[in-house]
Design an enzyme around this catalytic site. Structure first.
Site, mmCIF file in Angstrom:
data_model
loop_
_atom_site.group_PDB
_atom_site.id
_atom_site.type_symbol
_atom_site.label_atom_id
_atom_site.label_comp_id
_atom_site.label_asym_id
_atom_site.label_seq_id
_atom_site.Cartn_x
_atom_site.Cartn_y
_atom_site.Cartn_z
ATOM 1 N N GLU A 77 4.716 16.258 -5.476
ATOM 2 C CA GLU A 77 3.781 15.163 -5.732
ATOM 3 C C GLU A 77 2.503 15.407 -4.935
ATOM 4 O OE1 GLU A 77 6.228 11.229 -6.701
ATOM 5 O OE2 GLU A 77 6.298 11.670 -4.578
ATOM 6 N N GLN B 63 -3.206 3.338 -3.250
ATOM 7 C CA GLN B 63 -2.267 2.706 -4.169
ATOM 8 C C GLN B 63 -1.922 1.327 -3.622
ATOM 9 O OE1 GLN B 63 -0.296 4.554 -7.159
ATOM 10 N NE2 GLN B 63 -2.509 4.680 -6.993
ATOM 11 N N LEU C 278 0.874 -1.195 0.000
ATOM 12 C CA LEU C 278 0.000 0.000 0.000
ATOM 13 C C LEU C 278 0.894 1.223 0.000
ATOM 14 C CD1 LEU C 278 -2.907 0.801 2.465
ATOM 15 C CD2 LEU C 278 -0.834 2.148 2.560
ATOM 16 N N ASN C 279 0.546 2.232 -0.853
ATOM 17 C CA ASN C 279 1.149 3.556 -0.628
ATOM 18 C C ASN C 279 0.057 4.613 -0.544
ATOM 19 O OD1 ASN C 279 1.824 2.794 -3.602
ATOM 20 N ND2 ASN C 279 2.378 4.920 -3.711
ATOM 21 N N ASP C 280 0.071 5.640 -1.341
ATOM 22 C CA ASP C 280 -0.766 6.830 -1.087
ATOM 23 C C ASP C 280 -2.265 6.546 -0.890
ATOM 24 O OD1 ASP C 280 1.628 7.509 -2.236
ATOM 25 O OD2 ASP C 280 0.779 8.593 -3.914
ATOM 26 N N ARG D 260 1.699 14.153 -12.522
ATOM 27 C CA ARG D 260 0.942 13.098 -11.842
ATOM 28 C C ARG D 260 0.147 13.620 -10.647
ATOM 29 N NH1 ARG D 260 6.476 11.329 -11.238
ATOM 30 N NH2 ARG D 260 7.309 11.511 -9.121
ATOM 31 N N ASP D 261 -0.851 12.819 -10.247
ATOM 32 C CA ASP D 261 -1.635 12.990 -9.025
ATOM 33 C C ASP D 261 -2.630 14.158 -9.122
ATOM 34 O OD1 ASP D 261 0.267 11.093 -8.356
ATOM 35 O OD2 ASP D 261 1.497 12.505 -7.226
ATOM 36 N N SER E 160 -1.777 7.755 -8.479
ATOM 37 C CA SER E 160 -2.639 8.472 -7.533
ATOM 38 C C SER E 160 -3.585 9.476 -8.173
ATOM 39 C CB SER E 160 -1.771 9.187 -6.502
ATOM 40 O OG SER E 160 -1.239 8.222 -5.641
HETATM 41 C C1 FRU Z 1 3.705 9.279 -4.268
HETATM 42 C C2 FRU Z 1 3.693 8.692 -5.667
HETATM 43 C C3 FRU Z 1 2.783 9.496 -6.575
HETATM 44 C C4 FRU Z 1 2.406 8.469 -7.610
HETATM 45 C C5 FRU Z 1 2.283 7.221 -6.795
HETATM 46 C C6 FRU Z 1 2.604 5.966 -7.545
HETATM 47 O O1 FRU Z 1 4.027 8.339 -3.291
HETATM 48 O O2 FRU Z 1 5.011 8.657 -6.166
HETATM 49 O O3 FRU Z 1 3.385 10.646 -7.092
HETATM 50 O O4 FRU Z 1 1.205 8.771 -8.265
HETATM 51 O O5 FRU Z 1 3.163 7.378 -5.701
HETATM 52 O O6 FRU Z 1 2.340 4.832 -6.759
#
Ligand code: FRU
Length: 489
Positions: free
Chosen positions: A228, A65, A47-49, A169-170, A110
């Protein structure tokens, strides 16, 4: 580990089968001493964002994520969970999967979620052949079935002579009058920036310009090469831009710029670090709920080796929700959402706190501690001090340096990150700490102004002990309250 079967978006997804599967997955981790018990973690894998936070028919939806295949970053999917109380989460089927579509076979990175006149809409970064673009997925009222828009992508990076790192991105999108606006993270001349776009239907976007005028951007002192995960919103009579600082490939920490808007440009007046943990709390995303409260969640990164994460089978934690507001100086203040108090169970008593009494407790705790400087050079709390040799973590205020410090001793392998420090902006010799410990997760907010998060990989079990301490003289009037907390699964 058995691989998890992945749902295909667009196909009706069976919620109860999914609930059974994820319950079994989570049960698998119940003996893991580092696995959090009341923080949200993916049912397995990576898991990330946090993504796409939205309140829909009163329920809070969290997307994130996710790599369901292993506990390492991989082509990101959007995992999904729902909550009625901000604390207890129910896993829902995966919402977005990278596919051989024109726009996202390399991953669904994201983004955010909006209500487009009754149609829930996810706005995410699609990755294909190294290019990142903005894409849409449209849902129905269940928020479980998603269909990618057939004409994805809907926005591409503008041709900009100074564009660096190919960063785009994002997307973060909001409605204003007849229009939608989108800010998206990027880099110009090697410095973080956000691009601003406008649309009247979410499907056709026009690029406007960098949100912060480049001349103003050049004067800011943050260290982000790429900004980001932008968030941009009004708060009181100010505007706030939150960005996470990517620097030389390292995901460092997020900052908030508080300032004012003139037309479609933003002028920062003040910068605040949103959390002082190095490579810990990152990529926060906000949600204004139907009561007008501004809630924020972030990703608490792991601070142990890739091998250790793969072996554990899970990686990455979503922070507790924090409520943001402005204080009378126009600075951001933060508090943990009061809903978390519903997890309180027995109180943890310190009989003679000033004599440095020790208490045994478990590693799921809420702590409220008021420290007064007195004559001390440092004062605070030792965790785990007596239980096991070398497993001591210290949380203290360094009164001279005006810092909140977490010294993790030997509980972390990455020596570079052993000591974490947060610097108070204003200080009057009293510090109120509010802390949550959840096995390998520690989140602290001090005086509502300074947040410091860290990960602890200690071999603590239910014998974790607490002890107040001061050095260089007595520290007066330490007020201490603590509770054991219930788990959420
Ligand atoms: C931030 C990031 C975002 C990107 C995502 C990819 O942690 O790098 O900029 O969209 O993670 O997993």
């Amino acid at each position: 580990m058995q691989p998890v079967s992945i749902n295909k978006p667009g196909v009706t997804q069976n919620v109860s089968e999914w609930a059974e599967l994820t319950k079994a997955r989570r049960a698998h981790f119940s003996e893991d001493p580092h696995y959090p018990r009341y923080h949200f973690v993916a049912p397995s894998g990576w898991l990330n964002d946090p993504n796409g936070l939205i309140q829909w028919n009163g329920h809070y939806h969290l997307f994130y994520q996710h790599n369901p295949h292993e506990a390492a970053w991989g082509p990101p999917h959007w995992g999904h969970a729902v909550s009625d109380d901000l604390i207890h989460w129910q896993d829902l089927p995966i919402a977005l999967t990278p596919e051989m579509t024109p726009a996202d076979d390399g991953g669904c990175w994201s983004g955010c979620a909006v209500d487009d006149q009754g149609t829930p809409t996810l706005i995410y970064t699609g990755v294909k052949s190294g290019e990142t673009t903005t894409c849409l997925a449209l849902g129905d009222d269940t928020l479980i079935n998603w269909k990618k828009y057939e004409k994805n992508p809907v926005a591409r990076a503008p041709r900009h002579p100074e564009h660096t790192h190919q960063a785009y991105r994002d997307p973060f999108v909001w409605r204003e009058g007849e229009n939608w606006y989108q800010v998206i993270g990027t880099s110009l001349q090697g410095r973080g920036q956000v691009f601003l776009h406008r649309s009247d239907d979410l499907k056709n976007w026009q690029y406007l310009h960098p949100l912060v005028p480049e001349g103003v951007r050049a004067t800011l002192s943050d260290s982000g090469e790429i900004w980001e995960c932008p968030n941009f919103f009004r708060l009181g009579d100010k505007h706030v831009l939150i960005v996470s600082l990517w620097q030389g490939g390292v995901l460092t920490y997020p900052v908030a710029f508080i300032g004012h808007r003139q037309g479609q440009h933003f002028y920062p007046e003040h910068m605040q670090r949103l959390d002082w943990g190095e490579q810990c709390f990152y990529a926060p995303l906000t949600l204004r709920n139907d009561q007008g409260r501004l809630l924020m969640w972030g990703w608490l990164q792991e601070q142990r080796s890739k091998e250790a994460q793969l072996k554990a089978g899970w990686s990455g934690v979503i922070s507790l929700p924090r409520v943001l507001s402005l204080d009378s100086n126009g600075h951001l203040q933060m508090e943990f959402a009061s809903e978390i108090q519903a997890l309180r169970r027995e109180r943890v008593q310190l009989k003679h706190p000033e004599a440095g009494a020790v208490v045994n407790t478990g590693p799921t705790l809420e702590l409220q501690l008021t420290l007064e400087r007195g004559r001390a050079r440092r004062s605070g709390l030792k965790l785990g001090g007596l239980a096991k040799d070398g497993e001591e973590v210290r949380i203290y205020v360094d009164w001279e340096a005006r810092q909140l410090v977490i010294d993790r001793g030997r509980s972390i392998l990455n020596q570079k990150l052993q000591v974490q420090r947060g610097v108070f902006e204003t200080f009057n010799d009293t510090v109120k700490l509010h802390a949550y410990l959840d096995h390998s997760v520690l989140e602290i907010i001090a005086n509502k102004q300074l947040a410091l998060s860290a990960r602890l990989y200690s071999a603590w079990d239910n014998d974790l002990s607490l002890q107040l301490f001061s050095e260089g003289g007595n520290s007066k009037g330490a007020h201490f309250e603590a509770w054991r907390l219930a788990g959420i699964w």
